[in-house]
Design an enzyme around this catalytic site. Structure first.
Site, mmCIF file in Angstrom:
data_model
loop_
_atom_site.group_PDB
_atom_site.id
_atom_site.type_symbol
_atom_site.label_atom_id
_atom_site.label_comp_id
_atom_site.label_asym_id
_atom_site.label_seq_id
_atom_site.Cartn_x
_atom_site.Cartn_y
_atom_site.Cartn_z
ATOM 1 N N LYS A 102 -47.176 27.768 38.915
ATOM 2 C CA LYS A 102 -45.869 28.673 38.775
ATOM 3 C C LYS A 102 -45.996 29.652 37.277
ATOM 4 O O LYS A 102 -45.956 30.658 37.247
ATOM 5 C CB LYS A 102 -44.814 27.681 38.093
ATOM 6 C CG LYS A 102 -44.057 27.250 39.212
ATOM 7 C CD LYS A 102 -43.056 26.303 38.747
ATOM 8 C CE LYS A 102 -43.462 24.863 38.728
ATOM 9 N NZ LYS A 102 -43.448 24.094 39.940
ATOM 10 N N ARG A 112 -52.019 16.682 49.889
ATOM 11 C CA ARG A 112 -51.520 18.040 49.711
ATOM 12 C C ARG A 112 -51.912 19.000 50.447
ATOM 13 O O ARG A 112 -53.032 18.845 51.090
ATOM 14 C CB ARG A 112 -51.848 18.114 48.146
ATOM 15 C CG ARG A 112 -51.106 17.439 47.332
ATOM 16 C CD ARG A 112 -51.311 17.864 45.765
ATOM 17 N NE ARG A 112 -50.974 18.980 45.196
ATOM 18 C CZ ARG A 112 -49.825 19.216 44.665
ATOM 19 N NH1 ARG A 112 -49.102 18.007 44.268
ATOM 20 N NH2 ARG A 112 -49.105 20.145 44.127
ATOM 21 N N GLU A 151 -38.504 19.460 42.024
ATOM 22 C CA GLU A 151 -37.924 19.883 40.579
ATOM 23 C C GLU A 151 -37.618 21.404 40.390
ATOM 24 O O GLU A 151 -38.298 22.144 40.725
ATOM 25 C CB GLU A 151 -39.217 19.751 39.600
ATOM 26 C CG GLU A 151 -39.181 18.578 38.871
ATOM 27 C CD GLU A 151 -40.545 18.565 37.975
ATOM 28 O OE1 GLU A 151 -40.587 19.227 36.892
ATOM 29 O OE2 GLU A 151 -41.524 18.175 38.464
HETATM 30 P P1 ATP Z 1 -46.129 22.372 41.909
HETATM 31 O O1 ATP Z 1 -46.464 21.810 40.271
HETATM 32 O O2 ATP Z 1 -47.029 22.948 42.582
HETATM 33 O O3 ATP Z 1 -44.882 23.043 41.666
HETATM 34 P P2 ATP Z 1 -44.735 19.557 41.959
HETATM 35 O O4 ATP Z 1 -45.156 18.573 42.510
HETATM 36 O O5 ATP Z 1 -44.412 20.078 40.506
HETATM 37 O O6 ATP Z 1 -45.906 21.175 42.546
HETATM 38 P P3 ATP Z 1 -42.124 19.613 43.004
HETATM 39 O O7 ATP Z 1 -41.025 20.326 42.727
HETATM 40 O O8 ATP Z 1 -42.102 18.188 42.278
HETATM 41 O O9 ATP Z 1 -43.484 20.211 42.779
HETATM 42 O O10 ATP Z 1 -42.539 19.086 44.504
HETATM 43 C C1 ATP Z 1 -41.528 18.643 45.524
HETATM 44 C C2 ATP Z 1 -42.185 18.097 46.551
HETATM 45 O O11 ATP Z 1 -43.058 18.810 47.195
HETATM 46 C C3 ATP Z 1 -42.848 16.752 46.105
HETATM 47 O O12 ATP Z 1 -42.870 15.547 46.990
HETATM 48 C C4 ATP Z 1 -44.289 17.152 46.071
HETATM 49 O O13 ATP Z 1 -45.223 15.912 46.483
HETATM 50 C C5 ATP Z 1 -44.509 18.164 47.257
HETATM 51 N N1 ATP Z 1 -45.592 19.130 47.040
HETATM 52 C C6 ATP Z 1 -45.665 19.758 46.088
HETATM 53 N N2 ATP Z 1 -46.790 20.596 46.290
HETATM 54 C C7 ATP Z 1 -47.460 20.141 47.387
HETATM 55 C C8 ATP Z 1 -48.415 20.479 47.996
HETATM 56 N N3 ATP Z 1 -49.396 21.390 47.443
HETATM 57 N N4 ATP Z 1 -48.485 20.009 49.468
HETATM 58 C C9 ATP Z 1 -47.806 19.306 49.698
HETATM 59 N N5 ATP Z 1 -46.836 18.896 49.214
HETATM 60 C C10 ATP Z 1 -46.500 19.288 47.954
HETATM 61 MG MG MG Z 2 -43.357 17.446 40.396
HETATM 62 MG MG MG Z 3 -42.501 21.973 41.133
#
Ligand code: ATP
Ligand code: MG
Ligand code: MG
Length: 587
Positions: free
Chosen positions: A279, A269, A32
């Site tokens: 964030k 994760r 995202e």
């Molecule tokens: P965050 O809230 O920590 O930013 P998110 O899931 O909102 O994480 P996204 O931008 O949606 O972040 O993530 C893009 C991809 O990275 C998704 O497929 C997500 O599953 C993966 N991802 C995010 N955080 C992790 C993590 N800590 N370990 C492994 N993969 C991750």
């Molecule tokens: Mg997400």
């Molecule tokens: Mg994110």
């Protein structure tokens, strides 16, 4: 240590492939664009891009930009930059928003197939329909669920055409809300489309007032892009059922089979302790914050908290831009992910684990240099001008790293303040009055004869003499020739917080500021490096290795690993500590 590819040719990821062993593997990395990537995302990038690469397939970088309220242009650029820095090239860069027309069309199709309805219930009403606060009560449908298909189509179009405000109507999937045996909340009639208040989208402008949800969008866009293996993190495990349900409804997948359409699988994760990845919290560290506190007498006290770091790429953070700036090689990041392995279990690590992995990588890959953080001048009184020497010294005494440099020694050298003692001690082996110490790479040792101090009692200069080669010193220290020394600023890093679990600090009213480690960054503004650093910088700028990972890195003997900070100029070199030479003794 394992080669990065081994995570794909054995174990969990091998089995994922074997569940759908197609020839044309297609994956995607779907961030995202609402923030900078952090170390956790590195695992997702390594898995998504690496899996496709291993199987000679293709991986798209897909910006999952369905939430116009939170997205910003700068994040798009930074995300692509990090993917490339890690050595991956997206087959295509795509945007979920590219599919808005198609998604809308499919939403109408879903309504037509009696798979969705427009609902006007409030959040509270919906919660009640889902069994109340603990989800244990009886689940039931609202009246909207039974409304005629044509009416839902009309209402959905009304949503599209702006006749509803945010919260007044939403499109809801007709899943298994009323099926008493369906225990998975992902099947309890999830929202598919909502009316958004701040509707301006950075790519589609004001065209849409309604936006599709993750649950509606992700699986469809996977299918439209021809994704075969949709790899995501385990918090989406429960969503696999709604993912398949929607695709089956739209004839994009065959029931109970992964033969056609994308197959979702979930990996654990990566979580890193001792640091902040959220964030909203990093934003407080970057921008500082103002908190209001009500005092006993009822008056309000405002407390301004200064930023704790210089920016999102401050080397003390664990965002990818910060890790890159700190000098951690992209390859070392990928090796690290491979070392940890990939399964469906959460991987929780503490920073020392990362550091030891980085250290192993640097040990084998970067040249040595001599650097003195806190210099004192030593005049070698019996070294005549004609005794000045130039030595050829390999970049790596073990010979693993090719190359050599010229090191000069004249009659004055800098040594580190911590390598001199005004009073000798039998247990002490470095420089002191009447005690000799060896200088790395120099054929003679030196013995201190006298020293002078300033009015504050700080030693300003030491006088020394050469020691005959027959007397072997007990220890060797690094040094830098005074006339050819390169003056630099060196920044050493420790953890940002005193506590090992900063996530448990008070992030609502600024309490985190009381736990900041005052030594998280130690700046040595008068450090010196041997002149060879200039050659490393020159070589680096002459042969950009083609990768975007061409930083100058070196091991400063007895000190730490460093890189030349990206904002350095020819006359103002700044070094960032990458990692210490050994696991830290403490903070
Ligand atoms: P965050 O809230 O920590 O930013 P998110 O899931 O909102 O994480 P996204 O931008 O949606 O972040 O993530 C893009 C991809 O990275 C998704 O497929 C997500 O599953 C993966 N991802 C995010 N955080 C992790 C993590 N800590 N370990 C492994 N993969 C991750
Ligand atoms: Mg997400
Ligand atoms: Mg994110």
């Amino acid at each position: 240590s394992k080669e990065p590819t081994s995570i794909f040719s054995e174990g969990w990821l091998k089995r994922v492939y074997e569940e759908k062993p197609v020839k044309d593997v297609r994956t995607r990395f779907p961030p995202e664009p609402n923030g900078y990537l952090h170390i956790g995302h590195c695992k997702a990038i390594a898995v998504d891009f690496g899996f496709a690469k291993h199987h000679n397939g293709a991986c798209n970088l897909r910006y999952d930009d369905t939430n116009p309220e939170k997205e910003e242009e700068k994040y798009f650029t930074s995300i692509l930059d990090i993917v490339k820095w890690l050595g991956f090239e997206p087959a295509k860069v795509t945007y979920s928003s590219d599919c808005f027309d198609k998604l809308y069309e499919l939403a109408e199709e879903l309504i037509t197939k009696d798979g969705a309805y427009v609902c006007h219930c409030t959040r509270e009403e919906i919660n009640m329909q889902r069994g109340g606060p603990d989800n244990r009560g009886k689940r039931y449908a609202c009246d909207h669920r039974a409304r005629p298909i044509e009416e839902s189509i009309t209402e959905f179009r009304a949503m599209r055409d702006g006749r509803y405000q945010a919260g007044e109507a939403f499109l809801r999937m007709k899943q298994k809300l009323t099926d008493a045996d369906e225990g998975n909340p992902q099947m309890w009639d999830l929202p598919a489309y909502r009316v958004v208040k701040e509707n301006h989208h950075h790519r589609t402008g004001d065209k849409w007032r309604i936006y599709p949800t993750y649950d509606f969008t992700h699986c469809i866009v996977d299918a439209l892009e021809g994704v075969t293996h949709s790899l995501c993190t385990v918090e989406f495990r429960q969503s696999r059922i709604s993912y398949d349900w929607l695709l089956e409804k739209l004839d994009m997948k065959v029931p109970k089979s992964d033969k056609r359409g994308p197959m979702q699988r979930e990996f654990g994760r990566l979580s890193v302790g001792g640091t902040i990845l959220s964030k909203r919290r990093i934003l407080q560290l970057v921008e500082g914050t103002t908190v209001e506190k009500k005092k006993e007498d009822g008056t309000i006290e405002t407390r301004k908290i200064a930023p704790a770091v210089r920016g999102w790429d401050d080397p003390r953070l664990f965002t990818m831009v910060a890790l890159r700036r700190r000098g951690i090689p992209a390859k070392a990041m990928l090796n690290f992910v491979a070392e940890l392995g990939v399964t469906d279990a959460l991987t929780e690590i503490e920073p020392p684990r990362l550091e030891s992995s980085i250290r192993k990588h640097l040990e084998r890959t970067v040249p040595r240099q001599m650097l003195v953080l806190d210099p004192i001048k030593v005049v070698i009184e019996d070294l005549a001008a004609e005794d000045e020497q130039e030595m050829t010294v390999p970049y790596d005494p073990k010979g693993t790293i090719p190359g050599e440099r010229r090191v000069k020694i004249g009659n004055a050298v800098y040594i580190d303040r911590s390598d001199f003692r005004e009073e000798d001690d039998p247990d002490y082996f470095r420089l002191a009055p009447n005690k000799a110490v060896g200088l790395y790479n120099v054929p003679f040792a030196i013995r201190a004869t006298s020293f002078s101090k300033d009015e504050n009692g700080n030693v300003t200069e030491i006088k020394a003499v050469k020691v005959p080669a027959t007397e072997k010193p007990k220890a060797y220290i690094q040094w830098v020739d005074v006339t050819t020394a390169v003056h630099v600023t060196a920044r050493l890093y420790n953890s940002l917080f005193k506590t090992e679990s900063p996530n448990t600090l008070d992030w609502k009213t600024g309490g985190w500021a009381d736990d900041l480690n005052p030594n998280s960054e130690i700046i040595y503004g008068k450090a010196v490096v041997e002149r060879g650093i200039q050659d490393l910088i020159k070589q680096n700028s002459l042969n950009p290795s083609g990768s975007s990972d061409a930083l100058v890195r070196f091991q400063a003997l007895r000190t730490a690993y460093f890189c030349v900070d990206i904002e350095s100029t020819e006359d103002s070199i700044v070094l960032n500590q990458i990692v210490s030479l050994r696991e830290d003794k403490g903070k």
